[in-house]
Write a protein that holds these residues in place. Structure first.
Motif, mmCIF file in Angstrom:
data_model
loop_
_atom_site.group_PDB
_atom_site.id
_atom_site.type_symbol
_atom_site.label_atom_id
_atom_site.label_comp_id
_atom_site.label_asym_id
_atom_site.label_seq_id
_atom_site.Cartn_x
_atom_site.Cartn_y
_atom_site.Cartn_z
ATOM 1 N N GLU A 14 -53.682 -8.918 -28.084
ATOM 2 C CA GLU A 14 -54.880 -10.293 -27.259
ATOM 3 C C GLU A 14 -54.286 -9.922 -26.191
ATOM 4 O O GLU A 14 -55.037 -10.529 -25.178
ATOM 5 N N PHE A 15 -52.951 -10.520 -25.710
ATOM 6 C CA PHE A 15 -52.936 -10.413 -24.341
ATOM 7 C C PHE A 15 -52.357 -9.371 -23.444
ATOM 8 O O PHE A 15 -53.051 -9.391 -22.306
ATOM 9 N N TRP A 16 -52.448 -7.834 -24.243
ATOM 10 C CA TRP A 16 -52.815 -6.790 -23.080
ATOM 11 C C TRP A 16 -54.094 -6.908 -22.205
ATOM 12 O O TRP A 16 -53.709 -6.194 -21.026
ATOM 13 N N PRO A 17 -55.420 -7.057 -22.816
ATOM 14 C CA PRO A 17 -56.719 -7.010 -22.481
ATOM 15 C C PRO A 17 -56.881 -8.256 -20.675
ATOM 16 O O PRO A 17 -57.341 -7.740 -19.571
ATOM 17 N N PHE A 18 -55.793 -8.765 -21.286
ATOM 18 C CA PHE A 18 -55.906 -10.700 -19.998
ATOM 19 C C PHE A 18 -55.071 -10.142 -19.013
ATOM 20 O O PHE A 18 -54.466 -9.754 -17.779
ATOM 21 N N TYR A 19 -53.769 -8.945 -19.236
ATOM 22 C CA TYR A 19 -52.574 -8.712 -19.129
ATOM 23 C C TYR A 19 -53.262 -7.688 -17.707
ATOM 24 O O TYR A 19 -53.391 -7.460 -16.623
ATOM 25 N N LEU A 20 -53.831 -6.581 -18.004
ATOM 26 C CA LEU A 20 -54.624 -5.291 -17.477
ATOM 27 C C LEU A 20 -55.808 -6.281 -16.309
ATOM 28 O O LEU A 20 -55.667 -5.402 -14.868
ATOM 29 N N ARG A 21 -55.876 -7.092 -16.492
ATOM 30 C CA ARG A 21 -56.910 -8.172 -16.110
ATOM 31 C C ARG A 21 -56.433 -8.489 -14.234
ATOM 32 O O ARG A 21 -57.565 -8.309 -13.955
ATOM 33 N N GLU A 22 -55.237 -9.209 -14.942
ATOM 34 C CA GLU A 22 -54.761 -9.635 -13.522
ATOM 35 C C GLU A 22 -53.826 -9.070 -13.095
ATOM 36 O O GLU A 22 -53.513 -9.327 -11.545
ATOM 37 N N HIS A 23 -54.275 -7.215 -13.322
ATOM 38 C CA HIS A 23 -53.710 -5.883 -12.841
ATOM 39 C C HIS A 23 -54.686 -5.386 -12.293
ATOM 40 O O HIS A 23 -54.961 -4.042 -12.084
ATOM 41 N N TRP A 76 -44.722 2.786 -18.598
ATOM 42 C CA TRP A 76 -44.989 3.952 -19.600
ATOM 43 C C TRP A 76 -46.398 4.477 -19.558
ATOM 44 O O TRP A 76 -45.938 5.749 -19.155
ATOM 45 N N LEU A 77 -47.353 3.749 -19.533
ATOM 46 C CA LEU A 77 -48.867 4.628 -19.742
ATOM 47 C C LEU A 77 -48.491 5.202 -18.399
ATOM 48 O O LEU A 77 -49.414 6.909 -18.339
ATOM 49 N N ALA A 78 -48.311 4.954 -16.969
ATOM 50 C CA ALA A 78 -48.440 5.343 -15.596
ATOM 51 C C ALA A 78 -47.798 6.396 -15.879
ATOM 52 O O ALA A 78 -48.141 7.471 -15.351
ATOM 53 N N ALA A 79 -46.613 6.716 -15.896
ATOM 54 C CA ALA A 79 -45.495 7.759 -16.356
ATOM 55 C C ALA A 79 -45.999 8.853 -17.020
ATOM 56 O O ALA A 79 -46.006 10.157 -16.679
ATOM 57 N N THR A 80 -46.524 8.142 -17.855
ATOM 58 C CA THR A 80 -47.715 9.697 -19.046
ATOM 59 C C THR A 80 -49.127 10.166 -18.788
ATOM 60 O O THR A 80 -48.949 10.604 -19.613
ATOM 61 N N GLY A 81 -49.009 9.254 -17.545
ATOM 62 C CA GLY A 81 -49.970 9.936 -17.172
ATOM 63 C C GLY A 81 -51.558 9.032 -18.429
ATOM 64 O O GLY A 81 -52.513 9.228 -17.977
ATOM 65 N N ARG A 82 -51.075 8.292 -18.974
ATOM 66 C CA ARG A 82 -52.584 7.482 -19.689
ATOM 67 C C ARG A 82 -52.621 6.459 -19.156
ATOM 68 O O ARG A 82 -53.945 5.842 -20.034
ATOM 69 N N LEU A 83 -52.885 5.501 -18.288
ATOM 70 C CA LEU A 83 -52.941 4.284 -17.888
ATOM 71 C C LEU A 83 -54.613 4.779 -17.145
ATOM 72 O O LEU A 83 -55.257 3.269 -17.587
ATOM 73 N N GLY A 84 -55.034 5.496 -16.604
ATOM 74 C CA GLY A 84 -56.328 5.739 -16.608
ATOM 75 C C GLY A 84 -56.708 5.471 -17.710
ATOM 76 O O GLY A 84 -57.816 4.738 -17.759
ATOM 77 N N ALA A 85 -57.276 6.394 -18.479
ATOM 78 C CA ALA A 85 -57.759 6.484 -19.768
ATOM 79 C C ALA A 85 -57.522 4.474 -20.095
ATOM 80 O O ALA A 85 -58.694 4.747 -21.406
ATOM 81 N N GLU A 86 -56.403 4.429 -20.379
ATOM 82 C CA GLU A 86 -56.163 3.002 -21.225
ATOM 83 C C GLU A 86 -56.938 1.731 -20.369
ATOM 84 O O GLU A 86 -57.823 0.716 -20.766
ATOM 85 N N LEU A 87 -56.733 1.727 -18.698
ATOM 86 C CA LEU A 87 -57.371 0.993 -17.997
ATOM 87 C C LEU A 87 -59.058 1.393 -18.168
ATOM 88 O O LEU A 87 -60.154 0.150 -18.892
ATOM 89 N N ARG A 88 -60.007 2.091 -18.576
ATOM 90 C CA ARG A 88 -61.434 2.871 -18.689
ATOM 91 C C ARG A 88 -61.621 2.306 -20.607
ATOM 92 O O ARG A 88 -63.115 1.128 -20.193
ATOM 93 N N ARG A 89 -60.976 2.518 -20.859
ATOM 94 C CA ARG A 89 -60.747 1.286 -22.543
ATOM 95 C C ARG A 89 -61.262 0.229 -22.594
ATOM 96 O O ARG A 89 -61.914 -0.207 -23.325
ATOM 97 N N HIS A 90 -60.269 -0.378 -21.569
ATOM 98 C CA HIS A 90 -60.801 -2.261 -21.594
ATOM 99 C C HIS A 90 -61.731 -2.432 -19.947
ATOM 100 O O HIS A 90 -61.748 -2.962 -19.673
ATOM 101 N N GLY A 91 -62.965 -1.316 -19.900
ATOM 102 C CA GLY A 91 -63.632 -1.212 -18.756
ATOM 103 C C GLY A 91 -63.062 -1.996 -17.261
ATOM 104 O O GLY A 91 -63.332 -2.795 -16.659
ATOM 105 N N LEU A 92 -62.269 -1.540 -16.915
ATOM 106 C CA LEU A 92 -61.522 -1.479 -15.751
ATOM 107 C C LEU A 92 -60.963 -0.022 -14.844
ATOM 108 O O LEU A 92 -60.035 0.347 -15.165
ATOM 109 N N GLY A 93 -61.974 0.531 -14.352
ATOM 110 C CA GLY A 93 -62.058 2.039 -13.524
ATOM 111 C C GLY A 93 -62.699 2.392 -13.829
ATOM 112 O O GLY A 93 -62.733 3.108 -14.517
#
Length: 109
Positions: A10-19, A92-109
């Protein structure tokens, strides 16, 4: 005070929005990896004070990016454990190249 979030999921989407800003995420990722490297060196080779320096580096980078780039209050102040887990997951997501997909999955980016 009752927690707003009952789980890290539940916290993770909030965390991404704060970043939301890329520069904030970049400073977090660099700060996290440098802090981890300093921590490992301090544990393995010493000197012992490197272990104490590691969180100063990690949190220092994070807080500076929140205050001067994102212009919001660091989640660390309210959710210290989940915020640390979020920083590690972000790095970890940034280092493994998966951050962009995670941001898109949460409507950010």
């Amino acid at each position: 005070m009752e927690d707003r979030f009952r789980s890290f999921a539940e916290f993770w989407p909030f965390y991404l929005r704060e970043h939301a800003r890329a520069a904030t995420r970049a400073v977090h990722v660099v700060g996290t990896w440098v802090a981890l490297a300093v921590l490992v060196v301090g544990i393995v080779n010493g000197p012992w004070w490197l272990v104490l320096l590691a969180p100063v580096i990690g949190y220092g980078c994070a807080w500076v990016s929140h205050f001067f780039i994102e212009r919001n209050r660091p989640a660390t102040f309210t959710y210290p454990t989940w915020s640390l887990l979020g920083d590690l997951r972000l790095a970890w997501l940034a280092a493994t190249g998966r951050l962009g997909a995670e941001l898109r999955r949460h409507g950010l980016g």
